[in-house]
Design an enzyme around this catalytic site. Structure first.
Site, PDB file in Angstrom:
ATOM      1  N   GLY A   1       0.815  -1.212   0.000  1.00 19.80           N
ATOM      2  CA  GLY A   1       0.000   0.000   0.000  1.00 19.80           C
ATOM      3  C   GLY A   1       0.851   1.266   0.000  1.00 19.80           C
TER       4      GLY A   1
ATOM      5  N   LEU B   1      -7.553 -11.118  -7.001  1.00 15.97           N
ATOM      6  CA  LEU B   1      -7.157  -9.792  -6.529  1.00 15.97           C
ATOM      7  C   LEU B   1      -7.561  -8.757  -7.569  1.00 15.97           C
ATOM      8  CD1 LEU B   1      -3.547 -10.738  -5.350  1.00 15.97           C
ATOM      9  CD2 LEU B   1      -5.659 -10.699  -3.997  1.00 15.97           C
ATOM     10  N   GLU B   2      -7.994  -7.603  -7.097  1.00 13.55           N
ATOM     11  CA  GLU B   2      -8.303  -6.495  -8.004  1.00 13.55           C
ATOM     12  C   GLU B   2      -7.228  -5.436  -7.781  1.00 13.55           C
ATOM     13  OE1 GLU B   2     -11.317  -6.471  -5.518  1.00 13.55           O
ATOM     14  OE2 GLU B   2     -12.018  -8.365  -6.314  1.00 13.55           O
TER      15      GLU B   2
ATOM     16  N   GLN C   1      -2.417 -10.307   2.609  1.00 11.96           N
ATOM     17  CA  GLN C   1      -2.499 -11.194   3.767  1.00 11.96           C
ATOM     18  C   GLN C   1      -3.935 -11.651   3.961  1.00 11.96           C
ATOM     19  OE1 GLN C   1      -0.962  -8.886   7.049  1.00 11.96           O
ATOM     20  NE2 GLN C   1      -2.139  -7.086   6.506  1.00 11.96           N
TER      21      GLN C   1
END
Lengths: 199, 199, 199
Positions: free
Chosen positions: B97, B120-121, B138
């Site tokens: 992030g 996942l996007e 995670q």
């Protein structure tokens, strides 16, 4: 601990109110909420946290509306919820996220005691056509530990509509309460007509 | 309540399956999942929630691939997981992030009983070079309260691959089941060659 | 289970430290954290997960600073926190999200045992004016189940400042520890002046 779908059903009319409630919107550990048919967009060159920011209302027609990237759309759920003794939380549905549509902007948690419609903050990575009344997000309930003091606020409690940010009330407590909550432009909108261009 | 890393280890082979499982991916209250080496991007001018949307497959080479902003990339975890009696949840890692890379689009929660790879996007604020098999996110486990009815669905259960959105199955239940799930372009792709440009 | 505001207060000085602590920042199930007056932005054409990425420091003046879209801003909380035996988590406030400002990038969860300032990953959908020291996000605490092994790491524990991503330490464990953590440009910045253009 998160409430299972069966526990959400068992709590209906006790600590949890969801109106309208439809059995088929229950998931294993959440409940699907649906999108109302109106959106708000901000009408400001620069948003300001210390001032109310003007908004414009847009209707989502039955045939759908294409959301554009780089634009925030505020929306609301069809459902009105009340939650006591649990923490309610809004999350996107994976089917919506897989199309690149955010339905909230890092602010999924509500407060114990919150009553009202949920304002959604929608942001699309790609152009995407949405439809009114589709199941857009889910509500999740967390158990709590400790003594409860319920949410009460002059900002969003018992809202009746999509709610733009009211952080200016908090940052600028002396903001004129009698005003219409609208900022005025301090510049003259440019008027360019075919005639004036030629002139 | 959230499971500690030690409790995740203790639940392995009972309520939790993670394959492959590596001791060093355990964190204090989560387990790191790694990125497989393929991506999907949508190939549509406008995504539509009522139709399947075409996708293109991209390989992430060993030397890495630069993700571009304003583009959604669907990916999947190397790991296949099964979760019973807990709510599994995907979260970005702070190290990811901090580079401005979203790994999901407001849809971190799974359902009790979900079995499969996690789609996942991914959405990057800045251009960023990623590598296959890196620990990208995670998984976190929440305890539940209430009677459990596990997830079962014709959408994502027991998936074998990256899964684009299948919300059209829900919004358009009569969608032709025998089709190939692919939308055809209703326009002719423009052909521009060096020759035709000069002509 | 999530701690109520009253339980957060009761845990202060025991499992929870928040410095400075102010009673009026307690919410029904969270505590508001405030924005420090400095930001970091990356100074790289392409971010790379295997290398340290250079940053630039920006001050937020008292009269505010306008954040631009398509730009990641790293920030930190004024408050330093310590959390034992609970999972701490950062969430945006709805008043901030309603202005289209993300305060983290899918990475809200901390680890049990984390001590330090919280690095925020800020990303704005629209231009928005922010101010130093405003309540920008909230911290939420989850109870845990299982034996606790606290977080310890050479990456972010006991940080004293805004912390850019250090994932390169994990992906490239042989990265020269004595270096200055700064990548050098391997190209000559293009020099184009009015004169050289005419030449």
């Amino acid at each position: 601990m998160i409430l299972t779908g069966n526990e959400i059903r068992a709590q209906m009319g006790k600590n949890i109110v969801i109106e309208p409630f439809r059995e088929e919107q229950i998931n294993p550990n959440s409940y699907n909420l649906t999108l109302h048919d109106e959106l708000l967009t901000y009408e400001e060159l620069v948003l300001d946290m210390r001032k109310p920011n003007r908004t414009k209302r847009i209707k989502i027609p039955a045939e759908g509306l294409v959301l554009n990237p780089n634009q925030l759309y505020l929306a609301r759920t069809v459902e009105r919820t009340e939650t006591h003794n649990f923490v309610p939380m809004i999350e996107g549905r994976s089917s919506i996220g897989r199309l690149g549509l955010f339905v909230h902007v890092t602010a999924g948690f509500g407060d114990i005691g919150f009553c009202g419609y949920w304002t959604l903050e929608m942001f699309a990575v790609h152009q995407v056509r949405i439809y009114p009344f589709l199941p857009i997000c889910q509500i999740i309930y967390h158990q709590v530990v400790g003594e409860v003091t319920e949410y009460s606020s002059n900002k969003y409690q018992n809202n009746q509509d999509i709610q733009p940010s009211m952080i200016y009330k908090e940052l600028m407590p002396d903001w004129e309460a009698g005003g219409d909550g609208q900022k005025t432009f301090d510049f003259e909108p440019e008027l360019v007509t075919a005639e004036s261009r030629e002139g």
